[in-house]
Design a protein around this motif. Structure first.
Motif, PDB file in Angstrom:
ATOM      1  N   SER A  85       0.832  -1.209   0.000  1.00 30.60           N
ATOM      2  CA  SER A  85       0.000   0.000   0.000  1.00 30.60           C
ATOM      3  C   SER A  85       0.869   1.263   0.000  1.00 30.60           C
ATOM      4  O   SER A  85       0.583   2.236  -0.708  1.00 30.60           O
ATOM      5  CB  SER A  85      -0.930  -0.007   1.211  1.00 30.60           C
ATOM      6  OG  SER A  85      -1.688   1.171   1.269  1.00 30.60           O
ATOM      7  N   ILE A  86       1.933   1.237   0.786  1.00 29.99           N
ATOM      8  CA  ILE A  86       2.854   2.380   0.843  1.00 29.99           C
ATOM      9  C   ILE A  86       3.495   2.604  -0.521  1.00 29.99           C
ATOM     10  O   ILE A  86       3.603   3.740  -0.993  1.00 29.99           O
ATOM     11  CB  ILE A  86       3.923   2.136   1.923  1.00 29.99           C
ATOM     12  CG1 ILE A  86       3.296   2.241   3.322  1.00 29.99           C
ATOM     13  CG2 ILE A  86       5.084   3.124   1.790  1.00 29.99           C
ATOM     14  CD1 ILE A  86       4.205   1.750   4.435  1.00 29.99           C
ATOM     15  N   ALA A  87       3.917   1.524  -1.172  1.00 29.06           N
ATOM     16  CA  ALA A  87       4.558   1.642  -2.486  1.00 29.06           C
ATOM     17  C   ALA A  87       3.597   2.234  -3.505  1.00 29.06           C
ATOM     18  O   ALA A  87       3.984   3.096  -4.313  1.00 29.06           O
ATOM     19  CB  ALA A  87       5.060   0.274  -2.948  1.00 29.06           C
ATOM     20  N   ARG A  88       2.338   1.792  -3.491  1.00 29.73           N
ATOM     21  CA  ARG A  88       1.342   2.343  -4.424  1.00 29.73           C
ATOM     22  C   ARG A  88       1.141   3.830  -4.179  1.00 29.73           C
ATOM     23  O   ARG A  88       1.026   4.627  -5.120  1.00 29.73           O
ATOM     24  CB  ARG A  88       0.016   1.593  -4.296  1.00 29.73           C
ATOM     25  CG  ARG A  88       0.015   0.211  -4.929  1.00 29.73           C
ATOM     26  CD  ARG A  88      -1.399  -0.335  -5.076  1.00 29.73           C
ATOM     27  NE  ARG A  88      -2.068  -0.453  -3.789  1.00 29.73           N
ATOM     28  CZ  ARG A  88      -2.030  -1.546  -3.027  1.00 29.73           C
ATOM     29  NH1 ARG A  88      -1.325  -2.599  -3.422  1.00 29.73           N
ATOM     30  NH2 ARG A  88      -2.679  -1.586  -1.873  1.00 29.73           N
TER      31      ARG A  88
ATOM     32  N   ASP B 271       7.976  12.837 -11.584  1.00 33.28           N
ATOM     33  CA  ASP B 271       8.798  12.077 -12.530  1.00 33.28           C
ATOM     34  C   ASP B 271       8.559  12.545 -13.962  1.00 33.28           C
ATOM     35  O   ASP B 271       9.497  12.617 -14.770  1.00 33.28           O
ATOM     36  CB  ASP B 271       8.498  10.583 -12.407  1.00 33.28           C
ATOM     37  CG  ASP B 271       9.031   9.979 -11.117  1.00 33.28           C
ATOM     38  OD1 ASP B 271       9.925  10.607 -10.519  1.00 33.28           O
ATOM     39  OD2 ASP B 271       8.551   8.911 -10.722  1.00 33.28           O
ATOM     40  N   ARG B 272       7.301  12.844 -14.300  1.00 28.90           N
ATOM     41  CA  ARG B 272       6.995  13.340 -15.648  1.00 28.90           C
ATOM     42  C   ARG B 272       7.698  14.668 -15.898  1.00 28.90           C
ATOM     43  O   ARG B 272       8.245  14.908 -16.981  1.00 28.90           O
ATOM     44  CB  ARG B 272       5.485  13.503 -15.832  1.00 28.90           C
ATOM     45  CG  ARG B 272       4.740  12.210 -16.095  1.00 28.90           C
ATOM     46  CD  ARG B 272       3.384  12.477 -16.744  1.00 28.90           C
ATOM     47  NE  ARG B 272       2.577  13.401 -15.958  1.00 28.90           N
ATOM     48  CZ  ARG B 272       1.711  13.038 -15.011  1.00 28.90           C
ATOM     49  NH1 ARG B 272       1.548  11.745 -14.749  1.00 28.90           N
ATOM     50  NH2 ARG B 272       1.007  13.925 -14.345  1.00 28.90           N
TER      51      ARG B 272
ATOM     52  N   GLY C  74       1.993   6.947  -6.874  1.00 27.79           N
ATOM     53  CA  GLY C  74       1.041   7.978  -7.284  1.00 27.79           C
ATOM     54  C   GLY C  74       1.518   9.376  -6.950  1.00 27.79           C
ATOM     55  O   GLY C  74       1.362  10.310  -7.746  1.00 27.79           O
ATOM     56  N   ALA C  75       2.121   9.529  -5.768  1.00 30.65           N
ATOM     57  CA  ALA C  75       2.543  10.853  -5.313  1.00 30.65           C
ATOM     58  C   ALA C  75       3.721  11.391  -6.120  1.00 30.65           C
ATOM     59  O   ALA C  75       3.895  12.608  -6.228  1.00 30.65           O
ATOM     60  CB  ALA C  75       2.912  10.794  -3.828  1.00 30.65           C
TER      61      ALA C  75
END
Length: 210
Positions: free
Chosen positions: A167-170, A180-181, A174-175
């Motif tokens: 859950s932390i990785a997901r 990154d883009r 997202g954050a």
């Protein structure tokens, strides 16, 4: 969740952690295996790509090897995790994930990580935090950072329950997606400016431009 009770981790760089989490040394969570000692004389024009640190930083320029009998475990596949143990702060030192669709043999000065039991994406982010911690321990702002296998293995890290770790990785995925883009776009713009600068100098020096 601010309502989760905390406890002292006993590790200065971690501080307090959720009460139900554990702390483990990296050497108890994974194995670090060093890459292969390819020399410039070993490089070929074709064969299997050799993954050097610049290729982990986005370079599409590869050297190749046609050597037979190399360890299959050091043929890096998409999704494999690595740790460059000697490099420049903020660029060529620390943890990386191989995102290319093709495989390549790992060069020296980079560890491949084997056998980790934590969810891969969570472990990748744990290693990013370890990277920052080691860089801060090294002191200074710029320059070369170096960590030995025993030093890296002795770093204590947070160990979250499996479902919570996923859950932390997901959440982190997202954050950080928008950031990154933006980094990717800026890197492309920087590369175009570098190409323009190089072309401008060449055109002026050779008389194509006044």
């Amino acid at each position: 969740d601010p309502n989760i009770p905390l406890k002292p981790s006993g590790v200065p760089w971690l501080g307090d952690i959720p009460h139900h989490w554990d702390v483990r040394k990296l050497k108890h969570l994974t194995r670090f295996v060093n890459g292969l000692p390819f020399k410039p004389g070993d490089w070929k024009a074709e064969g299997v790509p050799i993954i050097r640190i610049q290729n982990l930083n986005g370079s599409e320029t590869f050297n190749y090897t046609d050597r037979k009998g190399l360890p299959a475990g050091l043929l890096i596949q998409q999704g494999d995790l690595m740790f460059a143990w000697s490099g420049n702060r903020g660029t060529s030192f620390g943890s990386f994930e191989w995102t290319k669709e093709f495989a390549g043999y790992l060069n020296q000065h980079i560890f491949k990580l084997f056998g980790y039991t934590l969810p891969k994406r969570y472990f990748y982010y744990v290693l990013r935090a370890v990277t920052r911690h080691v860089e801060e321990q090294a002191g200074g702002i710029i320059g070369l950072v170096h960590v030995t296998k025993p030093e890296l293995g002795s770093v204590e890290v947070p160990f979250a329950p499996h479902a919570e770790a996923e859950s932390i990785a997901r959440y982190i995925d997202g954050a950080t997606e928008a950031v990154d883009r933006m980094i990717s776009r800026l890197n492309r713009e920087i590369e175009l400016l570098r190409e323009y600068r190089t072309r401008l100098i060449a055109d002026v020096v050779t008389g194509k431009l006044d």
